[in-house]
Design a protein around this motif. Structure first.
Motif, mmCIF file in Angstrom:
data_model
loop_
_atom_site.group_PDB
_atom_site.id
_atom_site.type_symbol
_atom_site.label_atom_id
_atom_site.label_comp_id
_atom_site.label_asym_id
_atom_site.label_seq_id
_atom_site.Cartn_x
_atom_site.Cartn_y
_atom_site.Cartn_z
ATOM 1 N N ASN A 156 -7.902 6.506 8.886
ATOM 2 C CA ASN A 156 -7.067 5.964 10.069
ATOM 3 C C ASN A 156 -6.510 6.689 11.074
ATOM 4 O O ASN A 156 -5.767 7.959 10.986
ATOM 5 N N SER A 167 -4.223 0.094 -0.002
ATOM 6 C CA SER A 167 -3.435 -1.282 0.643
ATOM 7 C C SER A 167 -3.836 -2.478 0.763
ATOM 8 O O SER A 167 -4.855 -2.874 0.899
ATOM 9 N N GLY A 177 0.134 -0.845 0.221
ATOM 10 C CA GLY A 177 0.118 0.027 0.013
ATOM 11 C C GLY A 177 0.956 1.074 -0.157
ATOM 12 O O GLY A 177 0.627 2.521 -0.922
ATOM 13 N N GLN A 178 2.132 1.323 0.809
ATOM 14 C CA GLN A 178 2.752 2.330 0.672
ATOM 15 C C GLN A 178 3.017 2.287 -0.765
ATOM 16 O O GLN A 178 3.417 3.713 -1.197
ATOM 17 N N SER A 220 -3.271 -5.687 0.663
ATOM 18 C CA SER A 220 -2.875 -6.440 2.272
ATOM 19 C C SER A 220 -3.420 -6.494 3.412
ATOM 20 O O SER A 220 -4.067 -7.399 3.965
ATOM 21 N N LYS A 221 -4.446 -5.191 3.219
ATOM 22 C CA LYS A 221 -5.424 -5.203 3.898
ATOM 23 C C LYS A 221 -7.573 -5.780 3.151
ATOM 24 O O LYS A 221 -6.879 -7.248 2.936
ATOM 25 N N ASP A 226 -7.311 7.423 -1.397
ATOM 26 C CA ASP A 226 -6.546 6.352 0.342
ATOM 27 C C ASP A 226 -8.205 4.942 0.943
ATOM 28 O O ASP A 226 -8.939 6.434 1.385
HETATM 29 N N1 PLP Z 1 -2.845 3.019 3.654
HETATM 30 C C1 PLP Z 1 -3.655 2.605 4.604
HETATM 31 C C2 PLP Z 1 -5.099 3.588 4.975
HETATM 32 C C3 PLP Z 1 -3.280 2.106 5.799
HETATM 33 O O1 PLP Z 1 -3.783 1.492 6.465
HETATM 34 C C4 PLP Z 1 -1.848 1.266 5.626
HETATM 35 C C5 PLP Z 1 -1.113 0.377 6.665
HETATM 36 O O2 PLP Z 1 -1.713 0.413 7.740
HETATM 37 C C6 PLP Z 1 -1.243 1.655 4.428
HETATM 38 C C7 PLP Z 1 -2.194 2.723 3.137
HETATM 39 C C8 PLP Z 1 -0.018 0.917 3.683
HETATM 40 O O3 PLP Z 1 0.036 -0.380 3.381
HETATM 41 P P1 PLP Z 1 0.746 -1.473 3.267
HETATM 42 O O4 PLP Z 1 1.170 -1.531 4.442
HETATM 43 O O5 PLP Z 1 0.750 -2.360 2.385
HETATM 44 O O6 PLP Z 1 2.452 -0.769 2.513
#
Ligand code: PLP
Length: 425
Positions: free
Chosen positions: A157, A204, A84-85, A206-207, A182
């Motif tokens: 967040n 992201s 996500g980053q 990953s979530k 985002d």
């Molecule tokens: N955006 C949000 C809202 C997040 O909560 C996160 C990670 O917790 C990210 C981006 C970054 O994602 P990643 O951990 O997959 O790099």
């Protein structure tokens, strides 16, 4: 491969003439590259980008999952990257360069804040953070002649503040500025930023998209709204002719100029490539997104209401609760549910929070969210440990605050776990 070949040659080449069959599931093309059929095809691939040559530039598994994610968000194209980053970095770098300025909601993931403050600032991209994100004038007042992007989170967040995408995108349009949203917390199932006027959405993956907490990934999705006449002045890199006078990206890609630049230049040059295996797992997860997110949201609404009535709990910042300041807006822009990540703040401050974290059994103490498992984290001593108490308070993080990501266990078991952890506080 014949017996005449030596041992080393056979170990490399024997068995590589794979039988062809059409798999129902997306096949995992776990390979660095793809042999060219001919000298001419290699030249054609390198000059036009057609077909597949090398996985950093394109891979059929990644491509299939990108098309699925673009379809879910209602975008013209998607670009999968390694986290996500990486998705946020790629999105911002596809619109901003040295000397540019972006306006970012103060209510964002700390990793994004760090990207702007610790890294992009060094590259000459400056950021103004705005706090009152519900006020159109706040965004307008922050615009400078070199502003190229507005950035915010669909559901923030940690305190669950909502970005009013129709409102912020209308200001962005006035100036030809790109709006990047985002949408990790809301997923394509709960919110529709591209249809409401956002230009790029990132997640992201990953979530919730992968859902199992087993892989990292990120995605940038383009709404296809780039308009060279309106937006070109703030995006000269998209409307300028190529290095040797070739047509500009906007001439070639039209409304999808931003994602085309992100794919052809930012991600292919910086190289945040996702593994085809991780792309496959994200695609598998995305196939059940609606079912999971419905269940996540329903469980979170139940747990949040239970916590709201608990005497040890001072406040619950869940946008699905009528007490949340953005509840009304949520009813309008999140009709299918309010997601499953929210914060609670305990009367007992840090020691109460520490007690809960150390007492949970079903719930996992971990820095992640959108997982099948319910997770808890104490932001003040983890994700927000490098902020001052004032900075934390401004984004709804106090000593007694815990972030919860409600998973897919039985709701009764999640509540029972919290009940025993909160007992005696
Ligand atoms: N955006 C949000 C809202 C997040 O909560 C996160 C990670 O917790 C990210 C981006 C970054 O994602 P990643 O951990 O997959 O790099």
């Amino acid at each position: 491969m014949s017996d005449q070949h030596g041992f080393s040659t056979r170990q490399v080449h024997a068995g590589s003439d794979v039988a062809t069959a059409t798999p129902r599931a997306v096949p995992i093309h776990l390979t660095a590259g793809f042999p060219f059929d001919s000298f001419a095809q290699a030249e054609h691939h390198f000059s036009t980008g057609a077909g597949f040559g090398y996985t950093r530039i394109g891979n059929p598994t990644i491509d299939a999952v990108e098309r699925k994610l673009a379809a879910l968000d209602g975008g013209t194209q998607a670009l999968l990257v390694s986290s996500g980053q990486a998705a946020m970095s790629t999105a911002v770098l596809s619109v901003a360069g040295a000397g540019d300025h972006v306006v970012c909601s103060d209510h964002i993931y700390e990793g994004s804040r760090g990207l702007f403050l610790d890294f992009l600032a060094r590259l000459g991209i400056s950021t103004t953070f705005v706090s009152d994100i519900r006020d159109a004038q706040t965004w307008r007042d922050a615009v400078q002649p070199n502003t190229v992007a507005f950035i915010g989170e669909s559901i923030s967040n940690a305190a669950n503040l909502l970005l009013d995408v129709p409102l912020v995108s209308s200001v962005a349009r006035e100036y030809g500025i790109a709006l990047i949203v985002d949408s990790t917390f809301s997923t394509p199932y709960l919110s529709r930023p591209l249809e409401e006027g956002a230009d790029l959405v990132i997640h992201s993956a990953s979530k919730f998209l992968s859902g199992q907490g087993s892989v990292l990934g990120g995605v940038v999705v383009d709404g296809g709204h780039f308009d060279a006449a309106r937006d070109g002045a703030r995006s000269p890199h998209l409307v300028a002719a190529g290095r040797h006078g070739e047509p500009s990206i906007a001439e070639r890609a039209g409304g999808s100029a931003r994602i085309t630049y992100a794919r052809e230049v930012v991600s292919s040059r910086l190289g945040p490539t996702i593994s085809p295996l991780n792309a496959f797992l994200i695609g598998q997860g995305a196939e059940t997104l609606s079912v999971r997110v419905r269940a996540h949201s329903a469980a979170a609404a139940e747990v949040a209401a239970w916590l709201d009535a608990h005497p040890a709990v001072e406040r619950v910042d869940y946008v699905g609760l009528p007490s949340h300041p953005d509840y009304e807006l949520g009813q309008r822009i999140l009709p299918r549910g309010a997601g499953s990540v929210f914060t609670i703040t305990l009367h007992g401050g840090r020691s109460a929070a520490e007690h809960v974290v150390n007492s949970v059994g079903v719930i996992t103490h971990m820095t992640h969210l959108g997982d099948v498992r319910t997770l808890v984290l104490h932001p003040a001593t983890t994700s927000h440990v490098h902020s001052t108490a004032e900075e934390r308070a401004a984004v709804g993080v106090f000593d007694g605050t815990l972030r919860l990501s409600i998973g897919l266990e039985e709701v009764g078991d999640i509540i029972a776990d919290l009940e025993q952890a909160l007992a005696g506080l």
